[in-house]
Design an enzyme around this catalytic site. Structure first.
Site, PDB file in Angstrom:
ATOM      1  N   TYR A 110     -13.302  11.367  -1.147  1.00 23.36           N
ATOM      2  CA  TYR A 110     -12.342  11.045  -2.203  1.00 23.36           C
ATOM      3  C   TYR A 110     -12.697  11.942  -3.387  1.00 23.36           C
ATOM      4  O   TYR A 110     -13.779  11.777  -3.968  1.00 23.36           O
ATOM      5  CB  TYR A 110     -12.487   9.579  -2.630  1.00 23.36           C
ATOM      6  CG  TYR A 110     -11.952   8.568  -1.634  1.00 23.36           C
ATOM      7  CD1 TYR A 110     -12.710   8.160  -0.543  1.00 23.36           C
ATOM      8  CD2 TYR A 110     -10.684   8.014  -1.808  1.00 23.36           C
ATOM      9  CE1 TYR A 110     -12.219   7.219   0.356  1.00 23.36           C
ATOM     10  CE2 TYR A 110     -10.188   7.070  -0.914  1.00 23.36           C
ATOM     11  CZ  TYR A 110     -10.964   6.691   0.166  1.00 23.36           C
ATOM     12  OH  TYR A 110     -10.464   5.760   1.054  1.00 23.36           O
ATOM     13  N   PRO A 116      -2.566   3.285  -1.437  1.00 21.77           N
ATOM     14  CA  PRO A 116      -3.431   3.561  -0.280  1.00 21.77           C
ATOM     15  C   PRO A 116      -4.858   3.983  -0.624  1.00 21.77           C
ATOM     16  O   PRO A 116      -5.692   4.096   0.279  1.00 21.77           O
ATOM     17  CB  PRO A 116      -2.691   4.697   0.446  1.00 21.77           C
ATOM     18  CG  PRO A 116      -1.803   5.305  -0.570  1.00 21.77           C
ATOM     19  CD  PRO A 116      -1.455   4.237  -1.547  1.00 21.77           C
ATOM     20  N   TYR A 168     -15.083  -2.148   0.224  1.00 24.93           N
ATOM     21  CA  TYR A 168     -14.486  -1.146   1.116  1.00 24.93           C
ATOM     22  C   TYR A 168     -14.634  -1.569   2.580  1.00 24.93           C
ATOM     23  O   TYR A 168     -13.693  -1.453   3.368  1.00 24.93           O
ATOM     24  CB  TYR A 168     -15.131   0.234   0.881  1.00 24.93           C
ATOM     25  CG  TYR A 168     -14.256   1.365   1.382  1.00 24.93           C
ATOM     26  CD1 TYR A 168     -13.605   2.218   0.502  1.00 24.93           C
ATOM     27  CD2 TYR A 168     -14.066   1.581   2.739  1.00 24.93           C
ATOM     28  CE1 TYR A 168     -12.789   3.246   0.960  1.00 24.93           C
ATOM     29  CE2 TYR A 168     -13.257   2.598   3.207  1.00 24.93           C
ATOM     30  CZ  TYR A 168     -12.625   3.435   2.310  1.00 24.93           C
ATOM     31  OH  TYR A 168     -11.814   4.438   2.771  1.00 24.93           O
TER      32      TYR A 168
HETATM   33  P1  RFL Z   1       4.835  -2.458   8.722  1.00 29.24           P
HETATM   34  O1  RFL Z   1       3.774  -1.658   9.409  1.00 29.24           O
HETATM   35  O2  RFL Z   1       5.745  -1.764   7.800  1.00 29.24           O
HETATM   36  O3  RFL Z   1       5.660  -3.147   9.884  1.00 29.24           O
HETATM   37  C1  RFL Z   1       6.887  -3.803   9.640  1.00 29.24           C
HETATM   38  C2  RFL Z   1       7.740  -3.690  10.885  1.00 29.24           C
HETATM   39  O4  RFL Z   1       8.938  -4.411  10.681  1.00 29.24           O
HETATM   40  C3  RFL Z   1      10.029  -3.633  11.144  1.00 29.24           C
HETATM   41  N1  RFL Z   1      11.224  -4.102  10.424  1.00 29.24           N
HETATM   42  C4  RFL Z   1      12.173  -4.874  10.995  1.00 29.24           C
HETATM   43  N2  RFL Z   1      12.299  -5.348  12.237  1.00 29.24           N
HETATM   44  C5  RFL Z   1      13.398  -6.094  12.497  1.00 29.24           C
HETATM   45  N3  RFL Z   1      14.376  -6.339  11.565  1.00 29.24           N
HETATM   46  C6  RFL Z   1      14.280  -5.886  10.317  1.00 29.24           C
HETATM   47  N4  RFL Z   1      15.214  -6.154   9.411  1.00 29.24           N
HETATM   48  C7  RFL Z   1      13.135  -5.103   9.978  1.00 29.24           C
HETATM   49  N5  RFL Z   1      12.742  -4.472   8.845  1.00 29.24           N
HETATM   50  C8  RFL Z   1      11.572  -3.877   9.147  1.00 29.24           C
HETATM   51  C9  RFL Z   1       9.615  -2.208  10.818  1.00 29.24           C
HETATM   52  O5  RFL Z   1      10.331  -1.260  11.610  1.00 29.24           O
HETATM   53  C10 RFL Z   1       8.142  -2.243  11.149  1.00 29.24           C
HETATM   54  O6  RFL Z   1       7.894  -1.925  12.496  1.00 29.24           O
HETATM   55  O7  RFL Z   1       4.217  -3.708   7.947  1.00 29.24           O
HETATM   56  P2  RFL Z   1       2.885  -4.584   8.196  1.00 29.24           P
HETATM   57  O8  RFL Z   1       2.807  -5.039   9.630  1.00 29.24           O
HETATM   58  O9  RFL Z   1       2.860  -5.560   7.119  1.00 29.24           O
HETATM   59  O10 RFL Z   1       1.680  -3.528   8.046  1.00 29.24           O
HETATM   60  C11 RFL Z   1       1.414  -2.945   6.800  1.00 29.24           C
HETATM   61  C12 RFL Z   1       0.864  -1.535   6.993  1.00 29.24           C
HETATM   62  O11 RFL Z   1       1.728  -0.789   7.824  1.00 29.24           O
HETATM   63  C13 RFL Z   1       0.689  -0.795   5.661  1.00 29.24           C
HETATM   64  O12 RFL Z   1       0.185  -1.657   4.677  1.00 29.24           O
HETATM   65  C14 RFL Z   1      -0.287   0.393   5.801  1.00 29.24           C
HETATM   66  O13 RFL Z   1       0.233   1.416   6.574  1.00 29.24           O
HETATM   67  C15 RFL Z   1      -0.640   0.940   4.437  1.00 29.24           C
HETATM   68  N6  RFL Z   1      -1.559   2.084   4.498  1.00 29.24           N
HETATM   69  C16 RFL Z   1      -2.906   1.902   4.762  1.00 29.24           C
HETATM   70  N7  RFL Z   1      -3.402   0.690   5.087  1.00 29.24           N
HETATM   71  C17 RFL Z   1      -4.717   0.537   5.421  1.00 29.24           C
HETATM   72  O14 RFL Z   1      -5.150  -0.580   5.714  1.00 29.24           O
HETATM   73  N8  RFL Z   1      -5.592   1.608   5.463  1.00 29.24           N
HETATM   74  C18 RFL Z   1      -5.172   2.851   5.145  1.00 29.24           C
HETATM   75  O15 RFL Z   1      -5.963   3.796   5.250  1.00 29.24           O
HETATM   76  C19 RFL Z   1      -3.811   3.033   4.755  1.00 29.24           C
HETATM   77  N9  RFL Z   1      -3.357   4.254   4.450  1.00 29.24           N
HETATM   78  C20 RFL Z   1      -1.092   3.371   4.290  1.00 29.24           C
HETATM   79  C21 RFL Z   1      -2.022   4.446   4.251  1.00 29.24           C
HETATM   80  C22 RFL Z   1       0.222   3.619   4.152  1.00 29.24           C
HETATM   81  C23 RFL Z   1       0.634   4.903   3.949  1.00 29.24           C
HETATM   82  N10 RFL Z   1       1.982   5.101   3.846  1.00 29.24           N
HETATM   83  C24 RFL Z   1       2.641   6.082   4.603  1.00 29.24           C
HETATM   84  C25 RFL Z   1       2.760   4.075   3.213  1.00 29.24           C
HETATM   85  C26 RFL Z   1      -1.610   5.732   4.029  1.00 29.24           C
HETATM   86  C27 RFL Z   1      -0.286   5.972   3.833  1.00 29.24           C
HETATM   87  C28 RFL Z   1       0.119   7.361   3.527  1.00 29.24           C
HETATM   88  C1  PHB Z   2      -6.115   7.914   6.128  1.00 28.27           C
HETATM   89  O1  PHB Z   2      -6.967   8.398   6.898  1.00 28.27           O
HETATM   90  O2  PHB Z   2      -4.906   7.953   6.370  1.00 28.27           O
HETATM   91  C2  PHB Z   2      -6.548   7.274   4.867  1.00 28.27           C
HETATM   92  C3  PHB Z   2      -7.905   7.122   4.621  1.00 28.27           C
HETATM   93  C4  PHB Z   2      -8.315   6.515   3.435  1.00 28.27           C
HETATM   94  C5  PHB Z   2      -7.383   6.091   2.511  1.00 28.27           C
HETATM   95  C6  PHB Z   2      -6.029   6.240   2.771  1.00 28.27           C
HETATM   96  C7  PHB Z   2      -5.606   6.834   3.953  1.00 28.27           C
HETATM   97  O3  PHB Z   2      -7.798   5.521   1.361  1.00 28.27           O
END
Ligand code: RFL
Ligand code: PHB
Length: 392
Positions: A198, A290, A381
């Protein structure tokens, strides 16, 4: 119209919905998952990559960690870089615990392939009905056919733009937006070390992460309205090599960029997390920036509490237990919000205010020179214990 019945209708096949379906199956509770996207789409959506230790333990306890244990990358700490130097925070030394780097889409694939519940992909127009009665249902279309899924409980696991959260009357959202976004790439380039970096830099934050021995995942702080079109491969690599601590012996391999995207950063918590027989989990209820790597893990934590209250409500005939769901989750949700906000404000460039810049450096110096301060970061963490329901 075809009519089916189950005990729990789960909307959304992300980490929250899929983990919940496995936890319910383990308790002998019948459920159906309704997902608006195709299986191909949800299995290839590039998102999070860090699993906290409690998430990994849960997946192991459910027998779902076979591939995770073989292919996941165990990391014993992270590195914080500022003023061109890296400083290690050794989680194993400080807490005895570690984290695992394993792509969210790999978790999703593993949960889908091992699922005993029916998962309906490409479910269109999903809409919960009669959630404040004891006979709720979910209507949707699949192909040319209209369906009604009758159930006892609806689990809204449909992410931040889903349909379930807005069905909660008098819902209050507490939120914060940040004046920046992240540009994230996946590159076919071998990682050169097995810890994330980071990096705070005067040009903006950068994060070095990875997905496998052949794939690097990298992020750059960009303007909130940044367009991908303005970022050629050359510009991305030049900016990464400027912001990452290359003068400190750190080596950045480059390679073809195979995925890229821009994500805005925000924090939000919506309450209540329940109305009648509708319960909301994961991004549908709260968003974290994130920088703390928490979103997927919070979604999994909610699912564990939801499974416990549903079990008590349905199998121990205590429907009043549903009331305890949100309150049981929210303490940990807010502690995680605080941690994610702190990581974000400590590492990003906000403006050219020298006072704020010096405070960021002081906080980083404190974290990298005080064992109690580093231990606090490490404990958060690697993951606070999952919430449990107060016994009745
Ligand atoms: P999701 O994964 O968005 O899943 C929701 C699902 O619901 C569907 N859906 C529907 N289905 C039926 N009818 C509808 N009307 C619907 N509307 C939506 C969607 O298609 C989808 O399949 O939510 P969930 O399960 O709550 O999970 C949350 C996580 O996905 C999210 O918090 C993380 O990706 C965030 N995030 C990170 N989280 C971590 O724990 N560690 C990380 O390192 C981390 N890095 C990140 C991230 C998110 C990122 N982005 C792209 C937002 C890094 C990035 C860049
Ligand atoms: C990742 O690998 O996508 C990642 C790792 C650490 C973070 C966010 C995203 O804090």
């Amino acid at each position: 119209m075809s009519v089916d019945a189950t005990e729990v209708a789960i909307v959304g096949a992300g980490p929250a919905g899929l983990v919940l379906s496995h936890l319910l199956a383990a308790r002998g509770i019948d459920c159906v998952v309704l997902e608006q996207r195709s299986r191909e789409y949800v299995e290839h959506r590039v998102r999070a990559g860090v699993l906290e230790e409690p998430s990994v333990s849960l997946l192991r306890s459910l027998g779902l960690a076979g591939r995770l244990d073989r292919e996941g990358l165990a990391h014993r700490g992270i590195q914080l870089a500022f003023d061109g130097r890296r400083h290690r925070i050794d989680f194993v030394e400080l807490t005895g615990r570690s984290i695992t780097v394993y792509g969210q889409q790999e978790v999703v694939k593993d949960l889908i392939v091992a699922s005993s519940a029916e998962i309906v992909f490409d479910a269109v127009g999903v809409m919960p009905c009669a959630i404040d009665t004891d006979r709720p249902s979910v209507q949707y279309r699949h192909g040319d056919e209209s369906h009604e899924l009758r159930c006892r409980i609806v689990a809204g696991c449909d992410g931040s733009y889903g349909v379930c959260g807005p069905l909660i009357p008098h819902r209050t959202t507490t939120e914060h937006t940040y004046p920046f976004a992240w540009l994230g790439i996946l590159a076919e380039a071998a990682p050169t070390q097995d810890e994330l970096v980071y990096a705070r830099h005067d040009r903006g934050f950068a994060l070095y992460s990875m997905r496998s021995p052949a794939i690097t995942r990298l992020y750059l702080q960009v303007a909130p309205d940044e367009q991908l079109a303005g970022w050629s491969d050359d510009r991305i690599w030049t900016e990464l090599s400027t912001r990452l601590p290359l003068d400190d012996g750190f080596v950045l391999n480059t390679g073809p960029i195979i995925d890229r995207g821009i994500t805005a950063l925000r924090s939000s918590v919506s309450t209540p997390m329940r109305h009648g027989n509708l319960l909301i989990a994961g991004d549908a209820a709260h968003i974290v920036p994130p920088t703390g790597a928490k979103g997927m893990n919070l979604a999994i934590a909610d699912a564990t509490v939801m499974a416990a209250v549903i079990d008590e409500a349905l199998h121990q005939h205590r429907p009043e237990r549903l009331v305890d769901y949100g309150p049981a989750c929210l303490g940990r949700v807010w502690r995680t919000q605080h941690f994610s906000h702190r990581m974000t404000t400590m590492l990003h460039r906000f403006d050219d205010d020298p006072f704020r810049r010096e405070l960021q450096r002081a906080e980083l110096l404190n974290l990298t020179s005080s064992v109690p301060a580093a231990t606090d970061l490490a404990e958060q963490y690697v993951g606070l214990p999952f919430p449990t329901l107060e016994p009745l």
